[in-house]
Every structure is written in structure tokens, then in C-alpha cells.
Design a protein around this motif. Structure first.
Motif, short mmCIF file in Angstrom:
data_model
loop_
_atom_site.label_atom_id
_atom_site.label_comp_id
_atom_site.label_asym_id
_atom_site.label_seq_id
_atom_site.Cartn_x
_atom_site.Cartn_y
_atom_site.Cartn_z
N ALA A 261 -42.73 -14.30 -15.13
CA ALA A 261 -42.28 -13.89 -16.46
C ALA A 261 -42.66 -14.94 -17.50
O ALA A 261 -43.11 -14.61 -18.60
N VAL B 260 -46.23 -14.33 -18.24
CA VAL B 260 -46.43 -13.17 -19.12
C VAL B 260 -46.23 -13.59 -20.57
O VAL B 260 -47.07 -13.31 -21.45
N TYR B 261 -45.14 -14.31 -20.86
CA TYR B 261 -44.87 -14.72 -22.25
C TYR B 261 -45.92 -15.72 -22.74
O TYR B 261 -46.36 -15.67 -23.89
N LEU C 288 -49.11 -13.64 -23.50
CA LEU C 288 -48.99 -12.77 -24.69
C LEU C 288 -49.16 -13.61 -25.96
O LEU C 288 -49.75 -13.16 -26.94
N GLU C 289 -48.64 -14.85 -25.91
CA GLU C 289 -48.74 -15.70 -27.10
C GLU C 289 -50.13 -16.36 -27.21
O GLU C 289 -50.74 -16.37 -28.27
N CYS D 191 -47.94 -5.69 -15.42
CA CYS D 191 -47.09 -6.43 -14.49
C CYS D 191 -46.68 -5.50 -13.35
O CYS D 191 -46.07 -4.46 -13.59
N LEU E 84 -37.88 -9.34 -18.99
CA LEU E 84 -39.11 -8.85 -19.63
C LEU E 84 -38.84 -8.00 -20.87
O LEU E 84 -39.76 -7.40 -21.42
N LYS F 29 -38.31 -8.57 -24.01
CA LYS F 29 -39.13 -8.87 -25.21
C LYS F 29 -40.59 -8.50 -24.97
O LYS F 29 -41.26 -8.00 -25.87
N ALA F 30 -41.08 -8.73 -23.76
CA ALA F 30 -42.48 -8.39 -23.45
C ALA F 30 -42.71 -6.89 -23.59
O ALA F 30 -43.77 -6.45 -24.06
N SER G 34 -44.17 -5.39 -26.66
CA SER G 34 -45.58 -5.58 -27.02
C SER G 34 -46.43 -4.41 -26.53
O SER G 34 -46.32 -3.99 -25.37
N PHE H 282 -48.43 -4.93 -23.23
CA PHE H 282 -47.75 -5.19 -21.96
C PHE H 282 -47.27 -3.89 -21.34
O PHE H 282 -46.72 -3.03 -22.03
#
Ligand code: NAD
Ligand code: TYD
Length: 339
Positions: free
Chosen positions: A14, A17-18, A21-22, A31, A44, A46-47, A50, A53
Motif C-alpha cells: 500500500a 501504491v501511494y 501514484l505521487e 492492485c 487503499l 484514498k488510492a 484516483s 488505480f
């Protein structure tokens, strides 16, 4: 570019992933996660906001799930975090470790062979090297250190490493491997040393230190690990192993003291319990190869990292209290029972 991140509902996956993404706003991330007891969709949330995602519920060891997913998504990169990861659980129930960590890795690599891939990256651990003596601080693990495992967990990870390297040599699959020291930071499941101690100390419960607390681990802040993996996936050499570690060796007792200090809790909470069977004495990573080849170096020192980690658990009580209460598993039922 499309990344398939397996095990992305767990701790390091996780955070990766963040991080991605940034760092790579144009990258697509798929995922794949089985949501075992260690996987948590809340992590996840917040992801999911996006458009880059997407989450797929499934087992890396299930060909019937993995092959159609590869056919549909055609990922450029696969980064395999999915694993059973807790040594104590592997002592109680080794079978699932062999199934997920070994067979799951094989199934993913077979799908990579079938559908084509730019890189398959296997996230491994320094535990494959076994342990080092406590009284020889000059000794550290290099990529040439022999594989010498102690627990069913580390043996399953070492097996996956060897199979990944065999797929590189035999089939020319573009594989890289990283072996990292102990991670800490946000979203770590509260069965591992640091979050367990934080959660228990906050509740004024006893802190179970195995044996004498003299065992040594080399601690790395999780985003430093994520940055290293990103570099290896894009610039690392195929067929190579990269050790990742931060030169932050601490005894378990030092770690527990740091947690108590951060929370202003008394030492009297420490409670020595029976040692873990086969307990590795000391891990220490020499990261010279990744530093020299890829220009990676850790950015967070332990003292600062542990302070911010303690603060994160204090500020995000809801996240880990849901886990301890089991409520997050009910959330999964709600989200998925009709799918
Ligand atoms: P974790 O236990 O927090 O997360 C594992 C994730 O994998 C969970 O989301 C779980 O649901 C998922 N998963 C388990 N079995 C699966 C399966 N069959 N199919 C799909 N998903 C499955 O683990 P972590 O601490 O984030 O570790 C991630 C990886 O990094 C592991 O491969 C571990 O061996 C490695 N590693 C961890 C550390 C550490 O200190 N935590 C250090 C070095 C390497
Ligand atoms: P852990 O977080 O399980 O990681 P690993 O075994 O993969 O290094 O444990 C870190 C160290 O802390 C390890 O030496 C075992 C010890 N430990 C305790 O003393 N008490 C505990 O309750 C736990 C979970 C771990």
C-alpha cells in the motif's frame, strides 16, 4: 506504463501504491490482493479515488484468476509484494506460506511468460540469509551471502527467490529481486513488533519482548524501501539481486524503549516472554551495491522515523482499532459479498 502491484492492500504494498501514484502520476496501477487477514481495503481508500488505480480481489496462486487478469490488463511491470509475511504465523501454520509465497510467485511468473512483461520484480527479505552473530558488528549480509534460512517464512521466501532466478536463467524472464531489512511506518499490521508495541502501550497493556530483547534488526522506513524498488524496477539489471537496508541496527529492547519514550509510557510495561523458536539473532544489510549502481540511499534515520511512526499510530487510531476489533473484515464482507 501499467504496473501490477500484488499484495497492495498490505503494509509495504500500500505504501508503494501511494508512492507510485505521487511519483509517477501517469502510471496505471492494478492492485491484485486476496485480502487475507493482513490485507485491508481501508488502507487503499484514498488510492481508490484516483482514476489511475484499480483494485482486483484475487489469489496470486490461482491461475484461473491470474491468467485472465494478465490477458485483460497486459501489465508492463509486475511488482510482487503478496505474501504471508509473519514469522510467528509460519511457525504455527507453514502450509499457507509455501502455497502463497512459492506457488503464487510461480503462477505470476508463468503469466508473465505467457503474456510478456518488461520486468517481474520479486520483493524479498534479508531473512533469506539467516542470521549473523550479535558480537560481530563487522559482519553484514551482501548479495553474495549464502542463503541459510531459519523459519518456514524465510525458507518460503528463499524458495521463491531461487525460482525467480531460475526463470531468468532458463526462460530469460526479465526478473529482478530485492532483499530488504525490517520495515516500519504507516499501515503496518499490528502483529509486527513496532505497531504491536504502540497499540499495547497506548492501552497500558504489557509489552511482550521475546527472550532477553537482545536480538538485532536493521530498520528501514517504508518509503525508503518503496523508492529503492521503484529504482530497481526501472534501472536495475535483469537477473540481479539488490540488498536494501538503512544501517539502522537496533536491539528489540532499544526499539521498545523508543516506542515507550515516544508515548511517554513507563518501562514497567515491558514483560519478557518465552523466546520465538529458531529466533534469528541479528540481521544487518550491506546496501553498497544499490547505492553504487542506482544511487539509492536511505533518507530517514531511525530516531526521526520512529517518532513520526508513533505519531501516525496515535493520529490514526481508527485504522488499527478496526483491525484489532475485526471490524475491517466485516467491511470487506459488505464490500464484496455480492460481487
Ligand atoms: P503484509 O502481510 O502486510 O501484506 C501482505 C499482503 O499480501 C496483504 O494485503 C495480503 O492480503 C496479500 N496476500 C496474501 N496472500 C495473498 C495471495 N495468495 N494472493 C494475493 N494477495 C495475497 O506484508 P508486508 O509487510 O507488506 O510485506 C510485503 C512483502 O515484503 C512480502 O513479500 C514480504 O516478504 C516482504 N518484506 C517485508 C518486510 C517487512 O519488514 N515487513 C521486509 C522485507 C521484505
Ligand atoms: P517481527 O516484527 O515479527 O519481524 P521479524 O521477525 O520478521 O524480524 O519481529 C521483530 C523482532 O521483534 C523479532 O526479533 C521478534 C521480536 N518480537 C518481540 O520481541 N515481541 C513481539 O511481540 C513481536 C511481534 C516480535
Amino acid at each position: 506504463m501499467k504496473y501490477m502491484v500484488t499484495g497492495g492492500a498490505g503494509f509495504i504494498g500500500a505504501n508503494f501504491v501511494y508512492y507510485m501514484l505521487e511519483k509517477h502520476p501517469d502510471a496505471q496501477i492494478v492492485c491484485l490482493d486476496l485480502l487475507t487477514y493482513a490485507g485491508n481495503l481501508h488502507t487503499l481508500e484514498k488510492a481508490m479515488e484516483s482514476p489511475n488505480f484499480q483494485f482486483v480481489h484475487g489469489d496470486i496462486a490461482d491461475r484461473g484468476c491470474v491468467f485472465p487478469l494478465f490477458e485483460k490488463e497486459k501489465p508492463d511491470y509486475v511488482v510482487n509484494f503478496a505474501a504471508e509475511s509473519h514469522v510467528d504465523r509460519s511457525i504455527k501454520n507453514p502450509g499457507v506460506f509455501l502455497q502463497t509465497n512459492i506457488i503464487g510467485t510461480q503462477v505470476l511468473m508463468d503469466a508473465c511468460r505467457e503474456y510478456g512483461i518488461k520486468r517481474f520484480h520479486q520483493v524479498s527479505t534479508d531473512e533469506v540469509y539467516g542470521d549473523l552473530p550479535i558480537d560481530r558488528p563487522d559482519l553484514m549480509f551482501t548479495e553474495q551471502s549464502p542463503i541459510h534460512t531459519s523459519s518456514p517464512y524465510s525458507a518460503s521466501k528463499a524458495s521463491a527467490d531461487l525460482i525467480a532466478l531460475a526463470y531468468y536463467r532458463t526462460f530469460g524472464l526479465p526478473v529482478t529481486l530485492s532483499r530488504c531489512s525490517n520495515n516500519y511506518g504507516p499501515f503496518q499490521f499490528p502483529e509486527k513488533l513496532i505497531p504491536l508495541m504502540i497499540a499495547r502501550a497506548l492501552a497500558d497493556e504489557s509489552l511482550p519482548v521475546y527472550g532477553t530483547g537482545a536480538n538485532v534488526r536493521d530498520w528501514l522506513y517504508v518509503t525508503d524501501h518503496c523508492a529503492a524498488i521503484d529504482l530497481i524496477v526501472s534501472n536495475g539489471r535483469e537477473g540481479e539481486v539488490y540488498n536494501i537496508g538503512g544501517h539502522n541496527e537496533r536491539t528489540n529492547l532499544q526499539v521498545v524503549h523508543a516506542v515507550l519514550e515516544g508515548l511517554g509510557k513507563p518501562e514497567s510495561l515491558i514483560h519478557y516472554v518465552t523466546d520465538r523458536p529458531g529466533h534469528d539473532l541479528r540481521y544487518a544489510i550491506n546496501p553498497a551495491k544499490i547505492e553504487a549502481e542506482l544511487g539509492w540511499s536511505p533518507t530517514r534515520h531511525f530516531e526521526e522515523g520512529i517518532r513520526s511512526t508513533v505519531a501516525w499510530y496515535v493520529e490514526n487510531r481508527e485504522w488499527w482499532e478496526r483491525i484489532i476489533s475485526g471490524e475491517y473484515q466485516e467491511y470487506y464482507e459488505k464490500m464484496y459479498k455480492n460481487r
